[in-house]
Design an enzyme around this catalytic site. Structure first.
Site, PDB file in Angstrom:
ATOM      1  N   ASP A  21      12.027 -32.182  44.183  1.00 53.06           N
ATOM      2  CA  ASP A  21      12.560 -33.001  43.085  1.00 53.06           C
ATOM      3  C   ASP A  21      12.506 -32.236  41.767  1.00 53.06           C
ATOM      4  OD1 ASP A  21      13.613 -35.197  41.834  1.00 53.06           O
ATOM      5  OD2 ASP A  21      11.750 -36.357  41.820  1.00 53.06           O
ATOM      6  N   ASN A  23      15.468 -30.858  40.123  1.00 49.51           N
ATOM      7  CA  ASN A  23      16.556 -29.889  39.863  1.00 49.51           C
ATOM      8  C   ASN A  23      17.348 -30.260  38.608  1.00 49.51           C
ATOM      9  OD1 ASN A  23      15.754 -28.913  42.305  1.00 49.51           O
ATOM     10  ND2 ASN A  23      17.639 -29.378  43.412  1.00 49.51           N
ATOM     11  N   GLY A  24      17.626 -31.557  38.456  1.00 52.82           N
ATOM     12  CA  GLY A  24      18.412 -32.018  37.309  1.00 52.82           C
ATOM     13  C   GLY A  24      17.666 -31.772  36.002  1.00 52.82           C
ATOM     14  N   ARG A  25      16.360 -32.087  35.998  1.00 51.34           N
ATOM     15  CA  ARG A  25      15.566 -31.887  34.776  1.00 51.34           C
ATOM     16  C   ARG A  25      15.407 -30.402  34.453  1.00 51.34           C
ATOM     17  NH1 ARG A  25      10.989 -35.373  36.864  1.00 51.34           N
ATOM     18  NH2 ARG A  25      12.399 -35.376  38.643  1.00 51.34           N
ATOM     19  N   HIS A  38      20.470 -27.238  41.169  1.00 55.26           N
ATOM     20  CA  HIS A  38      20.478 -27.235  42.639  1.00 55.26           C
ATOM     21  C   HIS A  38      20.584 -25.800  43.167  1.00 55.26           C
ATOM     22  CE1 HIS A  38      20.589 -31.504  42.509  1.00 55.26           C
ATOM     23  NE2 HIS A  38      21.859 -31.625  42.146  1.00 55.26           N
ATOM     24  N   TRP A  70      24.187 -40.144  48.350  1.00 54.88           N
ATOM     25  CA  TRP A  70      25.652 -40.290  48.479  1.00 54.88           C
ATOM     26  C   TRP A  70      26.246 -41.028  47.284  1.00 54.88           C
ATOM     27  CZ3 TRP A  70      27.875 -37.114  51.579  1.00 54.88           C
ATOM     28  CH2 TRP A  70      27.341 -36.798  52.825  1.00 54.88           C
ATOM     29  N   LEU A 132       8.464 -20.471  62.899  1.00 53.76           N
ATOM     30  CA  LEU A 132       8.521 -21.684  62.067  1.00 53.76           C
ATOM     31  C   LEU A 132       9.779 -22.507  62.376  1.00 53.76           C
ATOM     32  CD1 LEU A 132       7.745 -23.280  59.390  1.00 53.76           C
ATOM     33  CD2 LEU A 132       9.184 -21.622  58.188  1.00 53.76           C
ATOM     34  N   ARG A 195       6.190 -40.881  43.893  1.00 50.49           N
ATOM     35  CA  ARG A 195       6.851 -41.830  44.790  1.00 50.49           C
ATOM     36  C   ARG A 195       7.093 -41.155  46.135  1.00 50.49           C
ATOM     37  NH1 ARG A 195       9.821 -42.464  40.201  1.00 50.49           N
ATOM     38  NH2 ARG A 195      11.370 -40.942  40.853  1.00 50.49           N
TER      39      ARG A 195
END
Ligand code: FPP
Length: 247
Positions: A21, A23-25, A38, A70, A132, A195
């Site tokens: 989490d 990427n946008g910020r 991204h 989506w 892996l 979260r």
């Protein structure tokens, strides 16, 4: 001593799951558009996969695209889809060299046909590797997965293949997309959000949770090692007492 040398190799979790989490910020902080965030996120994926292989993690599950994603602006969804295709083209040879297997969980039928085919080609090419396993959660949500499992069980009951009296934890797990894969012992979320966001709700019943302020595009294998070090410093009791665990 480097951080990876400080880890107890015998106590490395078999399965680590990550909610990538921020990427946008990250993009906003760098004065860029979200898609650049991204793009940088792919670097973080590369380093994390490399690090996971180096310390002998067996399974790494990455939340790459949720059912809810989506509903993002169509340009962002399209950009994420093309990034995925580019990443597969750029990385598959390298994954092959490193003996990495790739699998996917999620409603892949919702992906554009060319993306789905590209992905399946990659999965197929790497399927005999033995190192892996990287599990990409794509078009995934836990409530979708659990509902699907319930639907399939109901259908098997109707067909007489399953007796309702036999439905228990073990049987239910066989109907999840992670069937056969051990539950994650460690769940990491980046970007300072606390979260779970509909991710692996069943499978993380006993996982240790680790939150870091680092935004995903800045995350590197050293951050993974730090999370594992924190995990190794904790005591996992599975509902038992401390004395029961140490005796
Ligand atoms: C969360 O950041 C990240 C995503 C929704 C996508 C994660 C994707 C990658 C790391 C690239 C690899 C995967 C694909 C599918 C190409 P955010 O956009 O929610 O960040 P924000 O919370 O700061 O807005």
């Amino acid at each position: 001593m480097t951080i990876s040398e400080r880890l107890h190799i015998s106590k490395v979790p078999r399965h680590v799951a990550i909610i990538m989490d921020g990427n946008g910020r990250w993009a906003a902080r760098h004065g860029s558009v979200r898609t650049i965030g991204h793009e940088q996120g792919i670097e973080a994926v590369r380093s994390t996969v490399e690090g996971a292989g180096e310390i002998g993690i067996d399974y790494l599950t990455l939340f790459a695209f949720s059912t809810e994603n989506w509903y993002r602006p169509v340009e962002e969804v399209n950009a994420l889809m093309s990034l995925l295709v580019h990443a597969i083209d750029a990385e598959t040879d390298n994954l092959m060299k490193n003996n990495v297997r790739v699998t996917v969980i999620g409603e892949t039928s919702k992906l554009p046909e060319h993306v789905r085919l590209k992905l399946m080609g990659c999965v197929d090419r790497l399927k005999n590797n033995t190192g892996l396993t990287v599990i990409f959660a794509l078009s995934y949500s836990s409530k979708w997965e659990i509902t699907e499992a319930a639907r399939k069980i109901a259908s098997d009951v109707l067909e007489g293949k399953v007796n309702p009296d036999d439905i228990n934890n073990q049987l239910f797990e066989k109907y999840l997309s992670t069937s056969g894969i051990p539950d994650p012992e460690l769940l990491i979320r980046t970007s300072g959000e606390y979260r779970i966001s509909n991710f692996l709700l069943w499978q993380i019943a006993y996982a240790e949770l680790y939150f870091t302020e680092v935004l995903w595009p800045d995350f590197r294998k050293e951050d993974l090692f730090r999370a594992i070090q924190a995990f190794q410093d904790r005591e996992r009791r599975f509902g038992l007492t401390s004395e029961q665990i140490t005796s």
